[in-house]
Design a protein around this motif. Structure first.
Motif, PDB file in Angstrom:
ATOM      1  N   LYS A  76       3.285   0.051  -5.657  1.00  0.00           N
ATOM      2  CA  LYS A  76       2.009   0.061  -4.949  1.00  0.00           C
ATOM      3  C   LYS A  76       1.011  -0.831  -5.704  1.00  0.00           C
ATOM      4  O   LYS A  76       0.918  -0.789  -6.924  1.00  0.00           O
TER       5      LYS A  76
ATOM      6  N   GLN B 167       0.807  -1.219   0.000  1.00  0.00           N
ATOM      7  CA  GLN B 167       0.000   0.000   0.000  1.00  0.00           C
ATOM      8  C   GLN B 167       0.841   1.271   0.000  1.00  0.00           C
ATOM      9  O   GLN B 167       0.294   2.367  -0.028  1.00  0.00           O
TER      10      GLN B 167
ATOM     11  N   SER C 122       2.687   4.402  -1.166  1.00  0.00           N
ATOM     12  CA  SER C 122       2.411   5.198  -2.365  1.00  0.00           C
ATOM     13  C   SER C 122       3.516   5.096  -3.415  1.00  0.00           C
ATOM     14  O   SER C 122       3.240   5.125  -4.610  1.00  0.00           O
TER      15      SER C 122
END
Length: 85
Positions: free
Chosen positions: A57, A9, A11
């Protein structure tokens, strides 16, 4: 061997700074740590290995751990991959 699939997750994915954090944390555990992306498996305590996976990501990786503190290692390492902290 304990195994866990984690969808990254972060970025920017597992680029230099979070990869360094991941490897330092992995090294703090006595268990052997592995990271697998698709068909490539690397030592989770190797910065070169982890960086070579080019994890972005949304990619799903499989974390593996074998040893006395394997579950604790997987819990902690998963947190690195899912939180921006």
């Amino acid at each position: 061997m304990n195994e866990r699939q984690v969808t990254v997750q972060l970025s920017q994915g597992l680029h230099a700074r979070p990869a360094t954090l991941f490897v330092k944390l992995a090294a703090s555990f006595s268990s052997e740590i592995g990271v697998k992306k698709e068909d490539k498996h690397v030592n989770g305590k190797s910065i070169i290995g982890v960086m070579s996976l080019a994890v972005a990501k949304g990619h799903t990786v499989t974390l593996t751990a074998e040893g006395a503190d394997a579950r604790l290692a997987l819990d902690a390492l998963e947190q690195v991959l899912i939180s921006e902290a």
